[in-house]
Design a protein around this motif. Structure first.
Motif, PDB file in Angstrom:
ATOM      1  N   PHE A  41      51.755  28.130  42.780  1.00 23.61           N
ATOM      2  CA  PHE A  41      50.851  29.107  43.376  1.00 23.61           C
ATOM      3  C   PHE A  41      50.253  30.025  42.308  1.00 23.61           C
ATOM      4  CE2 PHE A  41      50.893  33.629  44.637  1.00 23.61           C
ATOM      5  CZ  PHE A  41      49.864  33.645  45.563  1.00 23.61           C
ATOM      6  N   TRP A  42      51.011  30.322  41.250  1.00 20.33           N
ATOM      7  CA  TRP A  42      50.566  31.282  40.247  1.00 20.33           C
ATOM      8  C   TRP A  42      49.417  30.740  39.402  1.00 20.33           C
ATOM      9  CZ3 TRP A  42      51.800  35.889  41.400  1.00 20.33           C
ATOM     10  CH2 TRP A  42      53.014  36.165  42.022  1.00 20.33           C
ATOM     11  N   PHE A  43      49.193  29.430  39.408  1.00 20.74           N
ATOM     12  CA  PHE A  43      48.029  28.895  38.719  1.00 20.74           C
ATOM     13  C   PHE A  43      46.757  29.087  39.545  1.00 20.74           C
ATOM     14  CE2 PHE A  43      51.353  26.052  36.802  1.00 20.74           C
ATOM     15  CZ  PHE A  43      51.297  26.619  35.546  1.00 20.74           C
ATOM     16  N   PRO A  46      44.218  34.361  40.467  1.00 17.87           N
ATOM     17  CA  PRO A  46      43.770  34.789  39.140  1.00 17.87           C
ATOM     18  C   PRO A  46      44.755  35.681  38.395  1.00 17.87           C
ATOM     19  CG  PRO A  46      41.913  34.795  40.638  1.00 17.87           C
ATOM     20  CD  PRO A  46      43.131  34.473  41.475  1.00 17.87           C
ATOM     21  N   VAL A  47      45.366  36.638  39.077  1.00 16.50           N
ATOM     22  CA  VAL A  47      46.279  37.541  38.378  1.00 16.50           C
ATOM     23  C   VAL A  47      47.563  36.834  37.953  1.00 16.50           C
ATOM     24  CG1 VAL A  47      47.625  38.415  40.337  1.00 16.50           C
ATOM     25  CG2 VAL A  47      47.071  39.954  38.435  1.00 16.50           C
ATOM     26  N   ARG A 189      36.682  30.465  42.596  1.00 13.23           N
ATOM     27  CA  ARG A 189      36.067  29.990  43.839  1.00 13.23           C
ATOM     28  C   ARG A 189      36.863  30.566  45.007  1.00 13.23           C
ATOM     29  NH1 ARG A 189      34.710  24.140  46.246  1.00 13.23           N
ATOM     30  NH2 ARG A 189      35.250  23.357  44.195  1.00 13.23           N
ATOM     31  N   ARG A 190      36.201  31.414  45.781  1.00 13.63           N
ATOM     32  CA  ARG A 190      36.843  32.072  46.922  1.00 13.63           C
ATOM     33  C   ARG A 190      38.170  32.711  46.506  1.00 13.63           C
ATOM     34  NH1 ARG A 190      34.795  27.370  49.315  1.00 13.63           N
ATOM     35  NH2 ARG A 190      36.829  26.357  49.281  1.00 13.63           N
ATOM     36  N   GLY A 191      38.144  33.424  45.409  1.00 13.69           N
ATOM     37  CA  GLY A 191      39.302  34.172  44.975  1.00 13.69           C
ATOM     38  C   GLY A 191      40.381  33.363  44.289  1.00 13.69           C
ATOM     39  N   GLN A 192      40.128  32.098  43.999  1.00 13.65           N
ATOM     40  CA  GLN A 192      41.102  31.262  43.314  1.00 13.65           C
ATOM     41  C   GLN A 192      40.518  30.750  41.995  1.00 13.65           C
ATOM     42  OE1 GLN A 192      43.659  28.567  45.681  1.00 13.65           O
ATOM     43  NE2 GLN A 192      42.308  29.001  47.406  1.00 13.65           N
ATOM     44  N   LEU A 326      45.339  37.388  50.297  1.00 13.73           N
ATOM     45  CA  LEU A 326      45.703  36.396  51.308  1.00 13.73           C
ATOM     46  C   LEU A 326      44.713  36.366  52.466  1.00 13.73           C
ATOM     47  CD1 LEU A 326      49.564  36.943  51.424  1.00 13.73           C
ATOM     48  CD2 LEU A 326      48.401  34.858  50.701  1.00 13.73           C
ATOM     49  N   LEU A 327      44.246  37.547  52.889  1.00 12.52           N
ATOM     50  CA  LEU A 327      43.407  37.607  54.078  1.00 12.52           C
ATOM     51  C   LEU A 327      41.925  37.399  53.768  1.00 12.52           C
ATOM     52  CD1 LEU A 327      45.092  40.635  55.907  1.00 12.52           C
ATOM     53  CD2 LEU A 327      45.408  38.200  56.364  1.00 12.52           C
ATOM     54  N   LYS A 328      41.473  37.914  52.623  1.00 17.70           N
ATOM     55  CA  LYS A 328      40.045  37.883  52.330  1.00 17.70           C
ATOM     56  C   LYS A 328      39.698  37.261  50.986  1.00 17.70           C
ATOM     57  CE  LYS A 328      38.921  41.973  55.131  1.00 17.70           C
ATOM     58  NZ  LYS A 328      38.257  43.301  55.131  1.00 17.70           N
ATOM     59  N   ARG A 329      40.728  36.859  50.228  1.00 19.35           N
ATOM     60  CA  ARG A 329      40.519  36.350  48.870  1.00 19.35           C
ATOM     61  C   ARG A 329      39.696  37.351  48.049  1.00 19.35           C
ATOM     62  NH1 ARG A 329      44.052  33.352  50.388  1.00 19.35           N
ATOM     63  NH2 ARG A 329      44.068  31.075  50.192  1.00 19.35           N
ATOM     64  N   SER A 330      40.075  38.618  48.166  1.00 16.31           N
ATOM     65  CA  SER A 330      39.355  39.676  47.481  1.00 16.31           C
ATOM     66  C   SER A 330      40.342  40.638  46.844  1.00 16.31           C
ATOM     67  CB  SER A 330      38.435  40.423  48.456  1.00 16.31           C
ATOM     68  OG  SER A 330      39.212  41.098  49.442  1.00 16.31           O
ATOM     69  N   GLY A 331      39.810  41.665  46.181  1.00 17.52           N
ATOM     70  CA  GLY A 331      40.640  42.674  45.570  1.00 17.52           C
ATOM     71  C   GLY A 331      41.027  42.332  44.143  1.00 17.52           C
ATOM     72  N   PRO A 332      41.808  43.222  43.495  1.00 20.19           N
ATOM     73  CA  PRO A 332      42.159  43.020  42.089  1.00 20.19           C
ATOM     74  C   PRO A 332      42.896  41.716  41.804  1.00 20.19           C
ATOM     75  CG  PRO A 332      42.591  45.288  42.726  1.00 20.19           C
ATOM     76  CD  PRO A 332      42.242  44.555  43.982  1.00 20.19           C
ATOM     77  N   PHE A 333      43.651  41.172  42.764  1.00 21.57           N
ATOM     78  CA  PHE A 333      44.359  39.922  42.528  1.00 21.57           C
ATOM     79  C   PHE A 333      43.410  38.728  42.455  1.00 21.57           C
ATOM     80  CE2 PHE A 333      48.955  40.909  44.124  1.00 21.57           C
ATOM     81  CZ  PHE A 333      49.040  41.913  43.167  1.00 21.57           C
ATOM     82  N   ALA A 334      42.169  38.914  42.931  1.00 20.95           N
ATOM     83  CA  ALA A 334      41.183  37.833  42.920  1.00 20.95           C
ATOM     84  C   ALA A 334      40.251  37.917  41.714  1.00 20.95           C
ATOM     85  CB  ALA A 334      40.349  37.869  44.199  1.00 20.95           C
ATOM     86  N   MET A 335      40.506  38.870  40.813  1.00 19.50           N
ATOM     87  CA  MET A 335      39.607  39.136  39.697  1.00 19.50           C
ATOM     88  C   MET A 335      40.359  39.053  38.381  1.00 19.50           C
ATOM     89  SD  MET A 335      37.977  42.542  41.436  1.00 19.50           S
ATOM     90  CE  MET A 335      36.938  42.953  40.043  1.00 19.50           C
TER      91      MET A 335
END
Length: 539
Positions: A41-43, A46-47, A189-192, A326-335
């Motif tokens: 999952f960690w690959f 993005p973070v 792509r969509r936060g991944q 998880l819900l929106k594929r957004s936020g700092p974890f998606a960048m």
């Protein structure tokens, strides 16, 4: 086992080459990878690159030899040891480089590698979130997402500070010009993470004519008596195995391991090989030479206002960011954590941008300790990092022994030219000017390090010498060019005087490009694949 093509290294370049060569179904292709599959999952998130930074299961965790101009420190040089290579563990900033970088490739004796020649391959590999344009692709495998509009307010203050100083603003570093301050694009792509393993290789592995052998560590190339490379020997699960290639072996093991494998196989500088007891099969003195990298240092600031430090340091903040992803594929974890930055002229006399900046709304230290984790500073903070775009210091990669299990000797020779020292001072002064501009100084409580007491040129240079590190853009060790005394491959990426062998990875760069090198590495793979197929069709 016999294949038409063998590709060594399932990294950013190798995944693309294997996919393109197998695409038509006419050729059988074997892809060799020393690491395992990038299933974690960690690959994907993005973070998650922080989880692989010191993980020997997916990272070669190389170090340089003691660097004489950096206080004899051994500089950390992570390299991907997993399907996807370093593209599976990097921070995903997507920058092509400046037009002049590639025009310099062409002018170094490599027709067909100028910017106008390579732009179609950049466009071919890309689907940009804003759609197709003269600068961007709209139907390529790698998805590229602008972070503009999703950045932290302190990143926006950085841009305002640049504007206040009269520095140009740039909406698109991959557009008409690289110069100016802006927000980076990332390959997601969509936060991944959108990288060559996910977008090229995984679909291609459904083809019957493509085979992958993972956890297969290349030991040496098989060189015939006539000098032709006919295959490769690997060590896999404790057993030596050999594979043969009817047409070509393509090395895509990267700027460290490609020259290492060449030397282990008797292809390199004769004196170097003799010193290790290896028979010289082809004297290629440039193998392992011309090593280039971006060397960077960070300035740390305590902020008057909240940054990402508090949220990243707290379980509640991490949970909130996790839910956003998880819900929106957004936020700092998606960048990427490197949100803003830019390319600037370090002095008015510079003829082109020569300093790259990274602005990070999170202040953290990267510990030089594999048991430690990347944790934010215990206060609201941010950092600004910089490096020279085109450093002139050059180093080497050489084998340490005839044993493929031994790490090579990496000697970047950082800060060995007066030009590079001058650019350290240019970059340091530029970061100070930006931090002192009203828009950003409104956020600054203090400069934590190097601190305001470090003001003279000598002190700033000392700070850089003892606090800088690689930004992991190693390249150039099997450079492309026409002279076999100074380069390793020709303009079609064929190794000089060695039939059956090509190199398609960052080691062929004649000179380092401005910015992050993952995008130009993937471009080389697209263009190199097209050349291989053209030559196969005409053979």
């Amino acid at each position: 086992m016999i294949f038409d093509f063998i590709v060594v290294g399932a990294g950013s370049a190798g995944c693309i080459v294997a996919s393109r060569l197998s695409e038509s179904g006419r050729h059988t292709v074997l892809l060799i990878e020393a690491g395992g599959e990038d299933k974690s999952f960690w690959f994907k998130i993005p973070v998650g690159y922080a989880k692989s930074y010191y993980n020997p299961k997916v990272n070669w965790m190389y170090r340089t030899e003691p660097e004489p101009n950096l206080g004899c420190r051994r500089i950390y040089a992570p390299r991907g040891k997993v399907q996807g290579g370093s593209g599976s563990i990097n921070a995903m900033v997507f920058v092509r480089g400046a037009r002049q970088d590639f025009d310099d490739w062409r002018d170094a004796g490599n027709p067909g590698w100028g910017f106008d020649d390579v732009l179609p391959y950049f466009r071919k590999l890309e689907t940009h979130a804003r759609g197709e344009s003269p600068w961007h692709g709209g139907n390529g495998p790698i998805h590229v997402t602008p972070m503009r509009g999703a950045t932290h307010p302190v990143s926006d203050a950085f841009l305002d500070a640049c504007n206040e100083l009269g520095l140009p603003l740039n909406e698109d570093f991959n557009g008409a010009t690289i110069e100016g301050a802006g927000v980076y694009d990332v390959n997601t792509r969509r936060g991944q993470r959108s990288h060559s393993s996910a977008e090229y290789l995984r679909p291609a592995l459904k083809r019957a004519n493509l085979t992958i052998e993972r956890e297969a560590h290349a030991r040496r190339l098989l060189v015939e008596t006539d000098g032709r490379v006919s295959g490769i020997e690997v060590m896999q699960h404790g057993r030596a195995r050999r594979f043969s290639a009817r047409r070509e072996v393509i090395l895509a093991a990267g700027a460290v391991d490609t020259p290492k494998l060449m030397q282990l196989s008797g292809l390199g500088d004769g004196a170097t090989l003799f010193a290790q007891g290896i028979e010289t099969r082809r004297h290629l003195p440039a193998v392992g030479k011309n090593l280039q990298d971006h060397l960077c240092a960070s300035f740390y600031y305590r902020s008057k206002k909240p940054t990402l430090n508090g949220d990243f340091a707290s379980l509640i903040g991490q949970a909130r960011f996790g839910l956003m992803w998880l819900l929106k594929r957004s936020g700092p974890f998606a960048m990427s954590v490197n949100q803003a930055g830019g390319f600037f002229r370090g002095s008015p006399e510079e003829i082109r941008p020569n300093i790259q900046l990274y602005f990070n709304p999170l202040s953290y230290r990267i510990p030089d300790n594999p048991r430690a984790s990347l944790t934010p500073e215990p206060y609201p903070g941010f950092l600004i990092a910089f490096n020279a775009c085109r450093p002139t210091s050059k180093g080497t990669v050489t084998i340490a022994s005839p044993d493929a299990a031994d790490a090579p000797l990496i000697r970047p020779n950082y800060l060995s030219t007066q030009r590079d020292i001058e650019e350290v001072l240019q970059g340091s002064r530029m970061m100070r000017r930006i931090a002192n501009a009203r828009a950003l100084s409104d956020w600054v409580e203090e400069e934590v390090s190097p601190s305001k007491t470090v003001e003279s040129d000598d002190k700033l240079l000392d700070y850089f010498r003892f606090n800088s590190g690689s930004i992991y853009h190693l390249c150039g060790t099997c450079a492309m060019g026409s002279d076999p005394r100074e380069t390793v491959v020709d303009a079609r990426l064929r190794v000089h005087g060695v039939p059956g062998l090509r190199i398609v990875d960052a080691s062929v760069f004649p000179n380092i490009t401005a910015g992050n090198i993952n995008a130009p590495t993937m471009m080389v793979a697209e263009k190199g694949s097209a050349m291989i197929l053209e030559d196969a069709a005409s053979a």
